[in-house]
Motif scaffolding. Structure first.
Motif, PDB file in Angstrom:
ATOM      1  N   UNK A 104       0.838  -1.206   0.000  1.00  0.00           N
ATOM      2  CA  UNK A 104       0.000   0.000   0.000  1.00  0.00           C
ATOM      3  C   UNK A 104       0.871   1.253   0.000  1.00  0.00           C
ATOM      4  N   UNK A 105       1.915   1.251   0.819  1.00  0.00           N
ATOM      5  CA  UNK A 105       2.783   2.428   0.903  1.00  0.00           C
ATOM      6  C   UNK A 105       3.499   2.691  -0.414  1.00  0.00           C
ATOM      7  N   UNK A 106       3.884   1.623  -1.129  1.00  0.00           N
ATOM      8  CA  UNK A 106       4.541   1.810  -2.432  1.00  0.00           C
ATOM      9  C   UNK A 106       3.590   2.454  -3.429  1.00  0.00           C
ATOM     10  N   UNK A 107       2.342   1.981  -3.438  1.00  0.00           N
ATOM     11  CA  UNK A 107       1.349   2.595  -4.325  1.00  0.00           C
ATOM     12  C   UNK A 107       1.118   4.052  -3.927  1.00  0.00           C
ATOM     13  N   UNK A 108       1.010   4.301  -2.625  1.00  0.00           N
ATOM     14  CA  UNK A 108       0.789   5.660  -2.137  1.00  0.00           C
ATOM     15  C   UNK A 108       1.948   6.571  -2.519  1.00  0.00           C
ATOM     16  N   UNK A 109       3.169   6.062  -2.443  1.00  0.00           N
ATOM     17  CA  UNK A 109       4.338   6.862  -2.778  1.00  0.00           C
ATOM     18  C   UNK A 109       4.327   7.262  -4.248  1.00  0.00           C
ATOM     19  N   UNK A 110       3.978   6.314  -5.116  1.00  0.00           N
ATOM     20  CA  UNK A 110       3.902   6.631  -6.539  1.00  0.00           C
ATOM     21  C   UNK A 110       2.812   7.666  -6.797  1.00  0.00           C
ATOM     22  N   UNK A 111       1.695   7.539  -6.093  1.00  0.00           N
ATOM     23  CA  UNK A 111       0.595   8.491  -6.273  1.00  0.00           C
ATOM     24  C   UNK A 111       0.973   9.874  -5.757  1.00  0.00           C
ATOM     25  N   UNK A 112       1.634   9.924  -4.605  1.00  0.00           N
ATOM     26  CA  UNK A 112       1.998  11.238  -4.054  1.00  0.00           C
ATOM     27  C   UNK A 112       3.072  11.902  -4.901  1.00  0.00           C
ATOM     28  N   UNK A 113       3.939  11.106  -5.498  1.00  0.00           N
ATOM     29  CA  UNK A 113       4.933  11.670  -6.405  1.00  0.00           C
ATOM     30  C   UNK A 113       4.253  12.255  -7.642  1.00  0.00           C
ATOM     31  N   UNK A 115      -4.293   0.144   5.920  1.00  0.00           N
ATOM     32  CA  UNK A 115      -4.057   0.800   4.635  1.00  0.00           C
ATOM     33  C   UNK A 115      -3.981   2.311   4.796  1.00  0.00           C
ATOM     34  N   UNK A 116      -4.828   2.873   5.632  1.00  0.00           N
ATOM     35  CA  UNK A 116      -4.777   4.313   5.885  1.00  0.00           C
ATOM     36  C   UNK A 116      -3.425   4.711   6.463  1.00  0.00           C
ATOM     37  N   UNK A 117      -2.950   3.899   7.398  1.00  0.00           N
ATOM     38  CA  UNK A 117      -1.653   4.177   8.021  1.00  0.00           C
ATOM     39  C   UNK A 117      -0.532   4.111   6.978  1.00  0.00           C
ATOM     40  N   UNK A 118      -0.556   3.047   6.154  1.00  0.00           N
ATOM     41  CA  UNK A 118       0.483   2.893   5.130  1.00  0.00           C
ATOM     42  C   UNK A 118       0.413   4.009   4.096  1.00  0.00           C
ATOM     43  N   UNK A 119      -0.800   4.432   3.746  1.00  0.00           N
ATOM     44  CA  UNK A 119      -0.951   5.523   2.781  1.00  0.00           C
ATOM     45  C   UNK A 119      -0.360   6.814   3.333  1.00  0.00           C
ATOM     46  N   UNK A 120      -0.552   7.057   4.613  1.00  0.00           N
ATOM     47  CA  UNK A 120       0.007   8.257   5.243  1.00  0.00           C
ATOM     48  C   UNK A 120       1.536   8.214   5.188  1.00  0.00           C
ATOM     49  N   UNK A 121       2.105   7.034   5.452  1.00  0.00           N
ATOM     50  CA  UNK A 121       3.555   6.873   5.338  1.00  0.00           C
ATOM     51  C   UNK A 121       4.013   7.220   3.924  1.00  0.00           C
ATOM     52  N   UNK A 122       3.238   6.791   2.916  1.00  0.00           N
ATOM     53  CA  UNK A 122       3.615   6.995   1.533  1.00  0.00           C
ATOM     54  C   UNK A 122       3.373   8.385   1.001  1.00  0.00           C
ATOM     55  N   UNK A 123       2.779   9.270   1.808  1.00  0.00           N
ATOM     56  CA  UNK A 123       2.639  10.657   1.391  1.00  0.00           C
ATOM     57  C   UNK A 123       1.235  11.204   1.329  1.00  0.00           C
ATOM     58  N   UNK A 124       0.215  10.382   1.632  1.00  0.00           N
ATOM     59  CA  UNK A 124      -1.144  10.912   1.669  1.00  0.00           C
ATOM     60  C   UNK A 124      -1.295  11.872   2.848  1.00  0.00           C
ATOM     61  N   UNK A 125      -2.205  12.829   2.695  1.00  0.00           N
ATOM     62  CA  UNK A 125      -2.350  13.877   3.707  1.00  0.00           C
ATOM     63  C   UNK A 125      -3.440  13.598   4.718  1.00  0.00           C
ATOM     64  N   UNK A 126      -4.436  12.788   4.358  1.00  0.00           N
ATOM     65  CA  UNK A 126      -5.583  12.583   5.240  1.00  0.00           C
ATOM     66  C   UNK A 126      -6.300  11.297   4.850  1.00  0.00           C
ATOM     67  N   UNK A 127      -7.282  10.927   5.659  1.00  0.00           N
ATOM     68  CA  UNK A 127      -8.072   9.725   5.413  1.00  0.00           C
ATOM     69  C   UNK A 127      -9.532   9.990   5.731  1.00  0.00           C
ATOM     70  N   UNK A 128     -10.398   9.220   5.107  1.00  0.00           N
ATOM     71  CA  UNK A 128     -11.820   9.301   5.441  1.00  0.00           C
ATOM     72  C   UNK A 128     -12.177   8.317   6.542  1.00  0.00           C
TER      73      UNK A 128
END
Length: 448
Positions: A146-155, A178-191
């Protein structure tokens, strides 16, 4: 607030059964053979990155520490194992007193990794280490994907914020991870409110099409939302006719309307039209948020669009096509005997089909070029070369069974941003390619 003590639904009383039966089978046989106490070294690594990916992201380390701490065979668990005749009484007696007393080293959470990187190293007796295989892999494989996908998206998103909103597309507890991993990867917030509560991730939320459809008119729905939440709210404008909805939204909320959300259609075209319309209506500060099955490629395609933020769900929580990081947990060294000072000898699996492993207790370091940019991942056994001594990647996480490396999630998030920035520029390309760093092996004496 320490939410880990609140007994949340995302907690479990014990992680001991987050395992596969064959681990208990091996334990039982090793106890009988007298080899269970041999000092052993297991390593977590992946032989390859998902097809086309340039780097991996270490995520879930903090959750691994919690899982190891809670790996206890309480009376209920022991009763289950006895009732199902999983193991014999000798093994049950051993399990009843189980406490991991060894050491765990690993890449710090948020760091990047490559094929062969010793992402985590678990050391102790064979018996206590072998039991942790499944729970460690289940956490690291999921969260790192999840974090790898999030990192590519945040980039791809650049400075535009990303909102994680995939809870309805995965298991309810996986959604929190997944929310936690997304935050690690660069997401700013979660629902996801459970993720916000447990990990202090900023939460956001507006309304769905159902809220508009509930009312007799779109104007009534917008009025109800603005009356409740104020003009700074985000109004969903694609239930019926987008242009009419934008006009109504500004009439109801005024030019200070916080944002509009677009969830369907040709987002590039619609975003340009909505931006022009908002500006003509005087709502020049109103932001545009887009959702609708976005992935890193869709986000990149909107780079020139007047979009202010992205909401991502399904593609994020499924790893954007790669829901696992394919990590494995392998024994790489073990003592010659059960003696506490017996020297370690390297061991490795030798087989066909690309499933070989490299024996020996390993270190890892990242070599930089003359410009300070990473140029190679160096993995070795034995002494660390002097020129790499200050670039070592593994850090102590658990020492003599005690967790020593808990850290705030914001620290992890910042670390990932810095680690990604230290890679060659091609790391953030979305085109298919090989890992951005080669993995080099430096072999030497592997005992200790």
């Amino acid at each position: 607030m320490n939410t880990a003590d609140l007994g949340l639904p995302v907690d479990v009383p014990s992680t001991a059964l987050f395992t596969d039966q064959y681990e208990l089978t091996m334990l039982r046989a090793a106890l009988k053979a007298g080899t269970a106490g041999r000092r052993s070294v297991f390593e977590v690594f992946t032989r390859r990155l998902p097809d086309g990916r340039r780097y991996g992201v270490v995520a879930g380390t903090g959750r691994v520490l919690d899982a190891v701490e809670n790996f206890r065979f309480d009376p209920g668990v022991i009763g289950f194992l006895r009732e199902k005749d999983i193991v014999d009484e000798e093994t049950l007696d051993w399990l009843a007193g189980y406490r991991f007393s060894g050491d765990i080293w690993g890449y710090p959470e948020g760091e990047v990794y490559f094929p062969g990187s010793p992402i985590m190293r678990v050391e102790g007796s064979f018996a206590e280490c072998v039991l942790l295989e499944t729970v460690i892999l289940s956490i690291l494989n999921h969260d790192s994907a999840i974090a790898a996908a999030a990192s590519r998206m945040s980039s791809a998103a650049g400075d535009r914020p990303l909102i994680e909103m995939g809870a309805r597309r995965t298991h309810e507890l996986a959604a929190v991870a997944a929310s936690r991993a997304a935050y690690v990867g660069g997401f700013a917030s979660t629902s996801d409110l459970a993720a916000g509560f447990r990990y202090n991730i900023p939460t956001v939320g507006t309304s769905a099409h159902a809220f508009t459809l509930l009312h007799d008119s779109e104007r009534d729905a917008f009025r109800a939302q603005v009356d409740s939440l104020g003009g700074g709210t985000t109004l969903l404008v694609d239930t019926y006719d987008v242009a009419e909805a934008v006009r109504t939204a500004v009439e109801v909320a005024g030019p200070e309307l916080g944002a509009v959300r677009i969830d369907s259609g040709d987002l590039l075209l619609v975003a340009h039209r909505v931006r022009q319309q908002l500006d003509e209506l005087g709502a020049t500060g109103t932001r545009i948020i887009v959702t609708s099955d976005l992935d890193e490629y869709a986000i990149a395609s909107l780079a020139a669009a007047p979009v202010d933020a992205y909401g991502v769900g399904t593609q994020l929580v499924t790893g954007s096509g790669h829901p696992t990081a394919s990590m494995v947990y392998k024994l790489v060294a073990r003592a010659e005997s059960a003696g506490p000072k017996a020297p370690l000898v390297p061991v490795a699996k030798k087989s066909t089909g690309g499933k070989t492993s490299i024996g020996g207790r390993k270190w890892a370091a990242r070599r930089l070029d003359a410009y300070g940019v990473a140029e190679a991942e160096v993995v070795g056994t034995g002494p660390v070369p002097d020129e790499l001594a200050g670039r070592q990647l593994l850090v102590p996480l658990i020492e003599d069974g005690e967790v020593i490396a808990r850290e705030p999630l914001d620290v992890v998030r910042d670390r990932h941003a810095a680690a990604r920035a230290g890679l060659p520029l091609s790391a953030t390309q979305l085109s298919r390619g090989e890992p951005v760093l080669p993995t080099e092996y430096a072999h030497g004496p592997s005992g200790r």
